[in-house]
Design a protein around this motif. Structure first.
Motif, PDB file in Angstrom:
ATOM      1  N   MET A  20       0.847  -1.186   0.000  1.00 58.43           N
ATOM      2  CA  MET A  20       0.000   0.000   0.000  1.00 58.43           C
ATOM      3  C   MET A  20       0.888   1.243   0.000  1.00 58.43           C
ATOM      4  O   MET A  20       1.844   1.326   0.755  1.00 58.43           O
ATOM      5  CB  MET A  20      -0.892  -0.027   1.239  1.00 58.43           C
ATOM      6  CG  MET A  20      -1.997   0.989   1.263  1.00 58.43           C
ATOM      7  SD  MET A  20      -1.552   2.688   1.645  1.00 58.43           S
ATOM      8  CE  MET A  20      -0.883   2.574   3.253  1.00 58.43           C
ATOM      9  N   LYS A  21       0.544   2.192  -0.853  1.00 60.17           N
ATOM     10  CA  LYS A  21       1.259   3.467  -0.912  1.00 60.17           C
ATOM     11  C   LYS A  21       0.245   4.591  -0.860  1.00 60.17           C
ATOM     12  O   LYS A  21      -0.767   4.557  -1.548  1.00 60.17           O
ATOM     13  CB  LYS A  21       2.041   3.587  -2.224  1.00 60.17           C
ATOM     14  CG  LYS A  21       3.173   2.614  -2.386  1.00 60.17           C
ATOM     15  CD  LYS A  21       3.858   2.843  -3.723  1.00 60.17           C
ATOM     16  CE  LYS A  21       4.886   1.775  -4.010  1.00 60.17           C
ATOM     17  NZ  LYS A  21       5.489   1.941  -5.343  1.00 60.17           N
ATOM     18  N   MET A  22       0.535   5.581  -0.032  1.00 56.44           N
ATOM     19  CA  MET A  22      -0.304   6.772   0.025  1.00 56.44           C
ATOM     20  C   MET A  22       0.609   7.981   0.047  1.00 56.44           C
ATOM     21  O   MET A  22       1.571   8.025   0.816  1.00 56.44           O
ATOM     22  CB  MET A  22      -1.190   6.791   1.260  1.00 56.44           C
ATOM     23  CG  MET A  22      -1.983   8.087   1.353  1.00 56.44           C
ATOM     24  SD  MET A  22      -3.170   8.182   2.702  1.00 56.44           S
ATOM     25  CE  MET A  22      -2.124   8.186   4.109  1.00 56.44           C
ATOM     26  N   VAL A 104      -4.293  -0.568  -2.391  1.00 51.31           N
ATOM     27  CA  VAL A 104      -5.404  -0.794  -1.458  1.00 51.31           C
ATOM     28  C   VAL A 104      -6.454  -1.608  -2.209  1.00 51.31           C
ATOM     29  O   VAL A 104      -6.913  -1.189  -3.273  1.00 51.31           O
ATOM     30  CB  VAL A 104      -6.004   0.536  -0.957  1.00 51.31           C
ATOM     31  CG1 VAL A 104      -7.209   0.278  -0.070  1.00 51.31           C
ATOM     32  CG2 VAL A 104      -4.950   1.343  -0.219  1.00 51.31           C
ATOM     33  N   PRO A 105      -6.831  -2.778  -1.696  1.00 48.50           N
ATOM     34  CA  PRO A 105      -7.856  -3.587  -2.371  1.00 48.50           C
ATOM     35  C   PRO A 105      -9.143  -2.787  -2.567  1.00 48.50           C
ATOM     36  O   PRO A 105      -9.509  -1.952  -1.741  1.00 48.50           O
ATOM     37  CB  PRO A 105      -8.079  -4.767  -1.424  1.00 48.50           C
ATOM     38  CG  PRO A 105      -6.834  -4.827  -0.588  1.00 48.50           C
ATOM     39  CD  PRO A 105      -6.335  -3.413  -0.481  1.00 48.50           C
ATOM     40  N   ALA A 106      -9.819  -3.048  -3.661  1.00 47.22           N
ATOM     41  CA  ALA A 106     -11.028  -2.295  -4.025  1.00 47.22           C
ATOM     42  C   ALA A 106     -12.068  -2.309  -2.912  1.00 47.22           C
ATOM     43  O   ALA A 106     -12.723  -1.295  -2.656  1.00 47.22           O
ATOM     44  CB  ALA A 106     -11.615  -2.844  -5.320  1.00 47.22           C
ATOM     45  N   ASP A 107     -12.218  -3.447  -2.219  1.00 46.11           N
ATOM     46  CA  ASP A 107     -13.225  -3.528  -1.164  1.00 46.11           C
ATOM     47  C   ASP A 107     -12.836  -2.740   0.090  1.00 46.11           C
ATOM     48  O   ASP A 107     -13.667  -2.503   0.962  1.00 46.11           O
ATOM     49  CB  ASP A 107     -13.531  -4.986  -0.809  1.00 46.11           C
ATOM     50  CG  ASP A 107     -12.326  -5.714  -0.233  1.00 46.11           C
ATOM     51  OD1 ASP A 107     -11.177  -5.347  -0.562  1.00 46.11           O
ATOM     52  OD2 ASP A 107     -12.530  -6.660   0.536  1.00 46.11           O
ATOM     53  N   GLN A 108     -11.578  -2.320   0.185  1.00 49.74           N
ATOM     54  CA  GLN A 108     -11.120  -1.552   1.338  1.00 49.74           C
ATOM     55  C   GLN A 108     -10.864  -0.081   1.004  1.00 49.74           C
ATOM     56  O   GLN A 108     -10.529   0.706   1.887  1.00 49.74           O
ATOM     57  CB  GLN A 108      -9.836  -2.173   1.895  1.00 49.74           C
ATOM     58  CG  GLN A 108     -10.047  -3.548   2.444  1.00 49.74           C
ATOM     59  CD  GLN A 108      -8.735  -4.186   2.876  1.00 49.74           C
ATOM     60  OE1 GLN A 108      -7.710  -3.522   2.993  1.00 49.74           O
ATOM     61  NE2 GLN A 108      -8.765  -5.489   3.115  1.00 49.74           N
ATOM     62  N   LEU A 109     -11.044   0.286  -0.254  1.00 45.13           N
ATOM     63  CA  LEU A 109     -10.735   1.649  -0.673  1.00 45.13           C
ATOM     64  C   LEU A 109     -11.675   2.681  -0.041  1.00 45.13           C
ATOM     65  O   LEU A 109     -11.227   3.719   0.443  1.00 45.13           O
ATOM     66  CB  LEU A 109     -10.768   1.757  -2.204  1.00 45.13           C
ATOM     67  CG  LEU A 109     -10.343   3.101  -2.768  1.00 45.13           C
ATOM     68  CD1 LEU A 109      -8.909   3.441  -2.360  1.00 45.13           C
ATOM     69  CD2 LEU A 109     -10.473   3.096  -4.284  1.00 45.13           C
ATOM     70  N   HIS A 110     -12.966   2.396  -0.025  1.00 45.61           N
ATOM     71  CA  HIS A 110     -13.932   3.348   0.532  1.00 45.61           C
ATOM     72  C   HIS A 110     -13.629   3.671   1.995  1.00 45.61           C
ATOM     73  O   HIS A 110     -13.524   4.853   2.353  1.00 45.61           O
ATOM     74  CB  HIS A 110     -15.362   2.820   0.344  1.00 45.61           C
ATOM     75  CG  HIS A 110     -16.412   3.816   0.672  1.00 45.61           C
ATOM     76  ND1 HIS A 110     -17.167   3.731   1.825  1.00 45.61           N
ATOM     77  CD2 HIS A 110     -16.831   4.923   0.018  1.00 45.61           C
ATOM     78  CE1 HIS A 110     -18.008   4.747   1.861  1.00 45.61           C
ATOM     79  NE2 HIS A 110     -17.830   5.489   0.778  1.00 45.61           N
ATOM     80  N   GLU A 116      -8.545   6.856   6.805  1.00 42.75           N
ATOM     81  CA  GLU A 116      -7.110   7.141   6.837  1.00 42.75           C
ATOM     82  C   GLU A 116      -6.758   8.509   6.255  1.00 42.75           C
ATOM     83  O   GLU A 116      -5.919   9.226   6.805  1.00 42.75           O
ATOM     84  CB  GLU A 116      -6.317   6.047   6.114  1.00 42.75           C
ATOM     85  CG  GLU A 116      -6.364   4.709   6.805  1.00 42.75           C
ATOM     86  CD  GLU A 116      -5.918   4.751   8.258  1.00 42.75           C
ATOM     87  OE1 GLU A 116      -4.954   5.486   8.581  1.00 42.75           O
ATOM     88  OE2 GLU A 116      -6.538   4.064   9.086  1.00 42.75           O
ATOM     89  N   CYS A 117      -7.388   8.876   5.159  1.00 42.10           N
ATOM     90  CA  CYS A 117      -7.087  10.180   4.549  1.00 42.10           C
ATOM     91  C   CYS A 117      -7.480  11.334   5.473  1.00 42.10           C
ATOM     92  O   CYS A 117      -6.670  12.245   5.686  1.00 42.10           O
ATOM     93  CB  CYS A 117      -7.725  10.294   3.175  1.00 42.10           C
ATOM     94  SG  CYS A 117      -7.018   9.130   1.974  1.00 42.10           S
ATOM     95  N   PRO A 118      -8.679  11.330   6.053  1.00 45.41           N
ATOM     96  CA  PRO A 118      -9.006  12.403   7.002  1.00 45.41           C
ATOM     97  C   PRO A 118      -8.074  12.446   8.215  1.00 45.41           C
ATOM     98  O   PRO A 118      -7.791  13.521   8.743  1.00 45.41           O
ATOM     99  CB  PRO A 118     -10.443  12.083   7.431  1.00 45.41           C
ATOM    100  CG  PRO A 118     -11.007  11.324   6.295  1.00 45.41           C
ATOM    101  CD  PRO A 118      -9.861  10.510   5.760  1.00 45.41           C
ATOM    102  N   ARG A 119      -7.593  11.292   8.651  1.00 50.63           N
ATOM    103  CA  ARG A 119      -6.634  11.276   9.759  1.00 50.63           C
ATOM    104  C   ARG A 119      -5.376  12.060   9.399  1.00 50.63           C
ATOM    105  O   ARG A 119      -4.780  12.713  10.254  1.00 50.63           O
ATOM    106  CB  ARG A 119      -6.235   9.844  10.114  1.00 50.63           C
ATOM    107  CG  ARG A 119      -7.216   9.123  10.958  1.00 50.63           C
ATOM    108  CD  ARG A 119      -6.683   7.763  11.335  1.00 50.63           C
ATOM    109  NE  ARG A 119      -7.689   7.009  12.056  1.00 50.63           N
ATOM    110  CZ  ARG A 119      -7.658   5.704  12.216  1.00 50.63           C
ATOM    111  NH1 ARG A 119      -6.665   4.998  11.722  1.00 50.63           N
ATOM    112  NH2 ARG A 119      -8.604   5.093  12.883  1.00 50.63           N
TER     113      ARG A 119
END
Length: 170
Positions: A20-22, A104-110, A116-119
């Motif tokens: 996973m990369k963000m 990030v797997p498609a089922d975990q993206l939402h 995680e992004c708001p954090r």
């Protein structure tokens, strides 16, 4: 005699095992409003005993670029006077980030986008809210930590309840 080795495929390179990369590409204030009702109505600041209410909502959408997403955190902070519920100020802030996300797997993206992004954005939102309330003539308001997991679960429950209510009507 030299030994030759053939390169082996990196397991992280396969889609099933990709790491996973963000990356936060940008952050921005999309909209902000601060209404100092005390100053507008000419109330005495010695009579001010604020009671705070904070509302949070989140939005995420895919951008036209591959693996890029925009996440918006919407905060509404209302301060009312404890001695009569007189509004003191209202702060509305829409703060966004553009993220590059891979692996990030498609089922975990939402949930990833709305937890995680708001954090990652929250410390910046907290600073803006503190600065704006202080610059508006009030003590700086430091937002308490937001439990984005609980917020996400509450939204899922609300949607499920709305779907169930809709299906019973039809």
């Amino acid at each position: 005699m030299t030994e030759e080795t053939t390169p082996t495929a990196d397991p992280a390179a396969t889609p099933e095992q990709a790491a996973m990369k963000m990356q936060i590409l940008a952050q921005f204030t999309r909209d902000m409003s601060f209404e100092n009702i005390v100053a507008q109505k000419g109330l005495q600041s010695s009579d001010v005993q604020p009671e705070m209410q904070v509302q949070v909502s989140l939005d995420a959408k895919k951008r036209n670029v591959e693996n890029q997403y925009e996440v918006i955190c919407k905060f509404k902070v209302t301060a009312k006077n404890k001695n009569g519920e007189t509004p003191l100020y209202l702060l509305e802030l829409d703060y966004g980030g553009i993220f590059h996300i891979e692996g990030v797997p498609a089922d975990q993206l939402h949930p990833f986008l709305l937890i995680e992004c708001p954090r990652q954005l929250f410390p910046f939102v907290r600073r803006i809210v503190s600065d704006v309330t202080r610059d508006g003539g009030f003590p700086p308001f430091n937002l308490d930590m937001v439990d984005f997991v609980a917020l996400y679960r509450a939204e899922l429950a609300r949607r499920a309840e709305a779907q169930q209510a809709e299906s019973t009507i039809n």
